[in-house]
Motif scaffolding. Structure first.
Motif, PDB file in Angstrom:
ATOM      1  N   ASP A  34      29.272  19.476 -23.957  1.00  0.00           N
ATOM      2  CA  ASP A  34      28.688  18.826 -22.782  1.00  0.00           C
ATOM      3  C   ASP A  34      27.983  19.883 -21.947  1.00  0.00           C
ATOM      4  O   ASP A  34      28.068  21.086 -22.233  1.00  0.00           O
ATOM      5  CB  ASP A  34      29.777  18.122 -21.960  1.00  0.00           C
ATOM      6  N   LEU A  35      27.315  19.448 -20.885  1.00  0.00           N
ATOM      7  CA  LEU A  35      26.550  20.368 -20.043  1.00  0.00           C
ATOM      8  C   LEU A  35      27.455  21.356 -19.304  1.00  0.00           C
ATOM      9  O   LEU A  35      27.058  22.490 -19.034  1.00  0.00           O
ATOM     10  CB  LEU A  35      25.700  19.579 -19.043  1.00  0.00           C
ATOM     11  N   CYS A 248      29.894  16.340 -16.730  1.00  0.00           N
ATOM     12  CA  CYS A 248      28.800  15.355 -16.793  1.00  0.00           C
ATOM     13  C   CYS A 248      27.424  15.975 -16.585  1.00  0.00           C
ATOM     14  O   CYS A 248      26.522  15.772 -17.393  1.00  0.00           O
ATOM     15  CB  CYS A 248      29.033  14.250 -15.760  1.00  0.00           C
ATOM     16  N   ASP A 249      27.273  16.755 -15.500  1.00  0.00           N
ATOM     17  CA  ASP A 249      25.955  17.327 -15.202  1.00  0.00           C
ATOM     18  C   ASP A 249      25.937  18.841 -15.294  1.00  0.00           C
ATOM     19  O   ASP A 249      24.884  19.464 -15.098  1.00  0.00           O
ATOM     20  CB  ASP A 249      25.480  16.882 -13.818  1.00  0.00           C
ATOM     21  N   GLY A 250      27.086  19.443 -15.587  1.00  0.00           N
ATOM     22  CA  GLY A 250      27.135  20.892 -15.675  1.00  0.00           C
ATOM     23  C   GLY A 250      27.105  21.581 -14.331  1.00  0.00           C
ATOM     24  O   GLY A 250      26.975  22.807 -14.265  1.00  0.00           O
ATOM     25  N   GLY A 251      27.238  20.801 -13.254  1.00  0.00           N
ATOM     26  CA  GLY A 251      27.184  21.384 -11.926  1.00  0.00           C
ATOM     27  C   GLY A 251      28.460  22.115 -11.557  1.00  0.00           C
ATOM     28  O   GLY A 251      29.548  21.788 -12.035  1.00  0.00           O
ATOM     29  N   THR A 262      33.790  13.598 -12.401  1.00  0.00           N
ATOM     30  CA  THR A 262      33.452  14.079 -13.740  1.00  0.00           C
ATOM     31  C   THR A 262      34.545  13.694 -14.741  1.00  0.00           C
ATOM     32  O   THR A 262      35.700  13.481 -14.371  1.00  0.00           O
ATOM     33  CB  THR A 262      33.246  15.603 -13.726  1.00  0.00           C
TER      34      THR A 262
END
Length: 279
Positions: A34-35, A248-251, A262
């Motif tokens: 994942d990211l 989810c977004d790699g944040g 997440t």
């Protein structure tokens, strides 16, 4: 580990890792899960370049190219012999060993610059054994070295999955709906049986929970943790936390954030230069 000492959660998950479904999943051509994992490797890469690396729970070898892009000084371990043999076939030149992360006594203390446990593998043992794994990771990593692991989010969408996950997602496209229905029917019987059998282990402890998960046809039971509990646990063992990435977004998840939506977290921490000893 003595099979007689296995917890019920451990026994169930070992069956899943030896199933044809796990073999299909772990031999699929994938790079980053994942990211968030990609962000974690981007963060660690320049900090761990050329150092000895330990890769825990390698399965069929997905993470081997990711880790060896950082350093060629690489050791990989897994406790599922069937998957480990697949990894050895794919990467015969690598140092791959049959080993349980709860007891890595044949590996040297304070040696590795990075110790990594991917794909939420640490969630697949009970909470007491989870602590054993983190202590072993602490023991084998060198002072100043890093650990990376992913863990399911108690507040994320994966927690509380139930039999609805076996139903086909609706679409107005009749061909897609037909295919999804056929696929759901193939999974429904086994998935329902596994869910009814494994859901008896579900328990919410507040700061973390144990719950059956939809993966592998509800064939696994895993730990879901909170940010606060995982931060507390790392500090108690002696780690200093560096960064947490969401799947989810790699944040990056800020230190003052207490909840997240997440699916799972990627925790990076390091062993202080003046570190306690678990030998």
């Amino acid at each position: 580990m003595n099979p007689q000492s296995q917890s019920e959660l451990d026994r169930i998950n070992r069956i899943a890792w030896n199933s044809p479904d796990a073999t299909r999943e772990f031999t699929a051509q994938k790079t980053f899960s994942d990211l968030g994992e990609q962000a974690a490797f981007d963060w660690l890469g320049p900090r761990c370049a050329g150092q000895p690396l330990l890769d825990i729970g390698i399965g069929a070898g997905r993470t081997i190219p990711l880790m060896t892009a950082i350093s060629d000084d690489y050791t990989g371990v897994d406790y599922t012999l069937k998957l480990l043999e697949l990894a050895k076939e794919r990467f015969p030149e690598r140092d791959l060993r049959h080993m349980d992360a709860r007891d890595m006594s044949e590996l040297p203390s304070a040696h590795y610059g990075l110790v990594e446990f991917s794909w939420n593998g640490i969630d697949c043992v009970d909470y007491v054994d989870r602590v054993k794994i983190l202590k072993e990771m602490y023991r084998v990593v060198r002072p100043g070295g890093y650990v990376l692991f992913s863990t399911h989010n108690r507040g994320g969408p994966g927690y509380g999955e139930n039999l609805r996950q076996l139903l086909p997602a609706f679409t107005f496209n009749p061909l897609k709906l037909g295919w999804r229905t056929l696929r759901s029917l193939r999974r429904l019987q086994l998935g329902t049986l596994n869910y009814l059998r494994n859901a008896r282990l579900n328990h919410d402890y507040g700061s973390y929970a144990v719950n059956t998960a939809a993966a592998h046809n509800f064939g696994i039971v895993i730990v879901y943790t909170t940010l606060a509990e995982q931060r507390r646990q790392l500090a108690e063992i002696g780690f200093q936390r560096d960064v947490v990435f969401g799947s989810c977004d790699g944040g990056r998840i800020p230190d003052d954030v207490q909840t997240s939506s997440t699916w799972w977290f990627h925790f990076i921490a390091h062993k202080p230069l003046a570190a306690r000893c678990f030998d």
